[in-house]
Design a protein around this motif. Structure first.
Motif, PDB file in Angstrom:
ATOM      1  N   HIS A 178       0.818  -1.206   0.000  1.00 15.73           N
ATOM      2  CA  HIS A 178       0.000   0.000   0.000  1.00 15.73           C
ATOM      3  C   HIS A 178       0.859   1.266   0.000  1.00 15.73           C
ATOM      4  CE1 HIS A 178      -3.874  -2.154   1.531  1.00 15.73           C
ATOM      5  NE2 HIS A 178      -3.436  -2.582   0.372  1.00 15.73           N
ATOM      6  N   ALA A 181       1.876   1.563  -3.594  1.00 22.15           N
ATOM      7  CA  ALA A 181       0.705   1.952  -4.378  1.00 22.15           C
ATOM      8  C   ALA A 181       0.379   3.430  -4.159  1.00 22.15           C
ATOM      9  CB  ALA A 181      -0.500   1.083  -4.003  1.00 22.15           C
ATOM     10  N   GLY A 188      -5.129   6.617  -7.813  1.00 23.68           N
ATOM     11  CA  GLY A 188      -5.450   5.248  -8.188  1.00 23.68           C
ATOM     12  C   GLY A 188      -5.574   4.352  -6.964  1.00 23.68           C
ATOM     13  N   ALA A 189      -4.639   4.520  -6.034  1.00 21.40           N
ATOM     14  CA  ALA A 189      -4.676   3.716  -4.813  1.00 21.40           C
ATOM     15  C   ALA A 189      -5.936   4.026  -4.017  1.00 21.40           C
ATOM     16  CB  ALA A 189      -3.436   3.976  -3.968  1.00 21.40           C
ATOM     17  N   ALA A 190      -6.271   5.314  -3.910  1.00 21.68           N
ATOM     18  CA  ALA A 190      -7.467   5.709  -3.161  1.00 21.68           C
ATOM     19  C   ALA A 190      -8.719   5.134  -3.818  1.00 21.68           C
ATOM     20  CB  ALA A 190      -7.564   7.233  -3.080  1.00 21.68           C
ATOM     21  N   GLU A 191      -8.749   5.173  -5.144  1.00 21.90           N
ATOM     22  CA  GLU A 191      -9.920   4.645  -5.850  1.00 21.90           C
ATOM     23  C   GLU A 191     -10.055   3.136  -5.669  1.00 21.90           C
ATOM     24  OE1 GLU A 191      -9.181   6.266  -9.680  1.00 21.90           O
ATOM     25  OE2 GLU A 191     -10.047   8.204  -9.168  1.00 21.90           O
ATOM     26  N   ALA A 192      -8.921   2.459  -5.468  1.00 18.72           N
ATOM     27  CA  ALA A 192      -8.974   1.014  -5.212  1.00 18.72           C
ATOM     28  C   ALA A 192      -9.326   0.732  -3.751  1.00 18.72           C
ATOM     29  CB  ALA A 192      -7.636   0.362  -5.563  1.00 18.72           C
ATOM     30  N   GLY A 193      -9.507   1.804  -2.966  1.00 20.32           N
ATOM     31  CA  GLY A 193      -9.920   1.629  -1.580  1.00 20.32           C
ATOM     32  C   GLY A 193      -8.761   1.585  -0.589  1.00 20.32           C
ATOM     33  N   VAL A 194      -7.536   1.808  -1.065  1.00 17.86           N
ATOM     34  CA  VAL A 194      -6.390   1.845  -0.144  1.00 17.86           C
ATOM     35  C   VAL A 194      -6.534   3.080   0.750  1.00 17.86           C
ATOM     36  CG1 VAL A 194      -3.881   2.129   0.017  1.00 17.86           C
ATOM     37  CG2 VAL A 194      -4.862   0.651  -1.753  1.00 17.86           C
TER      38      VAL A 194
END
Lengths: 315, 272
Positions: A178, A181, A188-194
């Motif tokens: 993470h 990422a 992108g990481a935030a959009e994947a929920g990270v």
């Protein structure tokens, strides 16, 4: 990434062999101990900086945490706390200072360069006020002291152990993935929920924990602690070690092994020059050039790998 | 696929999987969505069309829980839902592929596929099970006919089409995925790469029964894989037709007519 570590390892080996051949006593026991004690704090502070640089952040206050936190351990021990407990509480307090850095950065949305520039001076100010700018003697209980600094190799053994732990965290664990990422593509990481903000906060806490732990160990080894040192030299060496070791400031790439080798390179130069009677000013010059060369190589390697992959811009 | 025979047809197979009722959203003084009503059938591919600034991306982000609507209601599978986060929407089966590509350039293909749902050894340390993730990723990409020669390659080594395919694969991979949102999946892509994604979208809907909302500007592409097309203008749905009952010409004519009407009413400046 492995290629970058290999490149700096080759440099380290070549330099080591050079001083070994050209400088008497370079590989002598006493000198290797001195080398290890120079390398260890830079490497360990560097491990925290690697996490942050991988995130695209930086901690300018890490060196000041390194200098300031041992005073807390000294005070706690002076008030009758067992040394081990004092050390544990001090390391936790270092993590709390890191948490303050992290919270200011994520809650106020400040660049961490600014946040930690501020806390660097703030921590130093608190330290000078609290100690009246006077030195103190660091306690060293029998067994605990041996483990935390008195035994000649203890500092570098701590550094090696922490290197393994931090490597596993960054490259083999979920939180490390993470970190990469978040540093590589924050949206992108935030959009994947990270949970990107939590990841940033966590990295600042790690930086504070590492700096205060190695700060206490270094203080016990030296025996006296001096509030007159701002710790910026240690911090800049640590950032330099991370960068020379192949960590990019642009985020997404970092390696603690590289930072450790980077710290060793700085140590070989520093100790080698000292032994040969070359003055410290030349070391500073070489350090500056080494950082520039390392960054240039990094950028070039990045370009080569992108060209090889035939990267195309999407959207 | 569901229990119904044959491919599902828009609005004819039971309840819609997703229904939006009068969704509104303002950013400061700007009203971006002014009461959007939309429904998505099971296994349906819905194309969402609109000019820049019409509210498409905002609408997509509301459905996925990335931002919250000011007003209106969202029904998923017949139940009203209020998503406060991407994780929450995802836990109910809503997956997204964003326009700015949520892939991480420095991570391998399989780490990207598993991002934020990593397989770990469990326990206190939670170390990554790279071998398991690698083999599952390989198997899944083979299943959906996405050809990535090196699954260890970092995402930045891939072409735009390959990266988009990985992004779509990631979104569709979760068990329990009900609705997939694709924001301009074919942007900046050559014909060959686009056809890879178009095939992938068709496969997702026809053989896996995943319902999809696709935002795109290219009408030709949309008519290739959409069951229905909705037009969003000035923050509201103004046109809605099944692709089988309309044509690219009709859609184009509507868009141009709308544009002229707005120019004449002075709502947009004429573009020469």
């Amino acid at each position: 990434m492995a290629r970058r570590e290999t490149a700096i390892l080759v440099v380290a080996v070549v330099m080591f062999v050079y001083f070994w051949v050209s400088t008497p006593n370079f590989v002598g026991y006493n000198n290797l101990v001195t080398l290890s004690q120079f390398v260890a704090p830079i490497a360990v502070i560097g491990f925290g900086e690697v996490m942050l640089l991988t995130l695209g952040e930086i901690d300018l206050s890490s060196g000041t945490i390194f200098v300031a936190m041992p005073f807390l351990a000294e005070r706690l021990a002076a008030h009758g706390l067992p040394l081990l407990l004092a050390i544990v509480l001090t390391v936790i307090a270092g993590g709390a200072v890191g948490a303050i850095n992290g919270l200011i950065t994520i809650l106020l949305g400040l660049p961490s360069f600014i946040t930690t520039l501020g806390t660097l001076f703030a921590i130093d100010g608190v330290l000078l006020l609290a100690t009246n700018a006077t030195e103190a003697g660091m306690p060293h209980g029998a067994t605990v002291g041996t483990v935390f600094g008195i035994y000649s190799w203890s500092e570098i053994l701590w550094a090696l152990g922490l290197c393994v732990v931090m490597y596993i965290i960054l490259h083999r664990s979920r939180i490390g993935l993470h970190v990469v990422a978040t540093g590589g593509n924050r949206n992108g990481a935030a959009e994947a929920g990270v949970p990107v903000r939590r990841v940033v906060l966590w990295a600042f806490v790690m930086s504070g924990l590492l700096a205060s732990l190695i700060g206490v160990i270094d203080a016990i080894r030296v025996g006296t602690i001096d509030p007159g040192n701002t710790g910026t030299t240690e911090m800049f060496y640590a950032v330099a070690a991370a960068i020379i070791g192949g960590t990019a400031m642009t985020g997404g790439r970092g390696t603690q092994i590289g930072a450790a080798i980077g710290a060793i390179v700085l140590g070989i130069l520093y100790v080698g020059f000292t032994l040969r009677g070359i003055n410290a000013n030349a070391f500073i010059l070489i350090l500056g050039i080494a950082i520039l060369v390392a960054m240039a190589v990094n950028v070039q390697l990045g370009r080569v790998s992108q060209r090889r992959g035939g990267r195309k811009k999407a959207t | 696929m569901t229990d119904t025979a044959g491919p599902p047809v828009a609005g004819e197979v039971g309840l819609p999987i997703l229904r939006l009722d009068n969704i509104t959203k303002r950013f400061g003084a700007v009203s971006v969505l002014r009461g959007v009503n939309l429904s998505l059938g099971r296994g349906e591919v819905l194309g969402l069309v609109g000019d820049n600034g019409a509210g498409k991306t905002t609408l997509v982000k509301i459905i996925t829980g990335f931002i919250r609507a000011d007003g209106g209601r969202i029904f998923l599978d017949g139940k009203e839902r209020r998503f406060t986060s991407v994780d929450e929407a995802r836990s109910h089966g809503i997956e997204t592929v964003y326009q700015d590509l949520a892939l991480i350039p420095q991570l391998s293909v399989y780490h990207n596929l598993f991002l934020n749902r990593e397989l770990t050894t469990g326990g206190f340390l939670g170390l990554l099970s790279n071998r398991r993730m690698r083999s599952l990723a390989r198997q899944y990409l083979d299943d959906i006919n996405v050809n990535i020669p090196d699954i260890d390659a970092e995402a930045e080594m891939l072409s735009g089409g390959q990266r988009q395919a990985i992004a779509v694969a990631r979104a569709s991979r979760m068990p329990g995925v009900k609705v997939l949102l694709l924001d301009e999946p074919l942007a900046a892509m050559g014909a060959r790469e686009a056809s890879l994604i178009i095939d992938l979208i068709r496969d997702m809907s026809k053989s896996r029964g995943i319902s999809m909302i696709v935002v795109d500007h290219n009408y030709t592409h949309l008519f290739e894989f959409c069951d229905r097309i909705s037009v969003i203008q000035q923050g509201a749905i103004t046109w809605d037709r099944k692709t089988a009952e309309t044509s690219i010409d009709e859609l184009t004519e509507f868009m141009v007519w709308e544009y002229r009407r707005q120019v004449m009413s002075g709502r947009v400046e004429k573009v020469e």
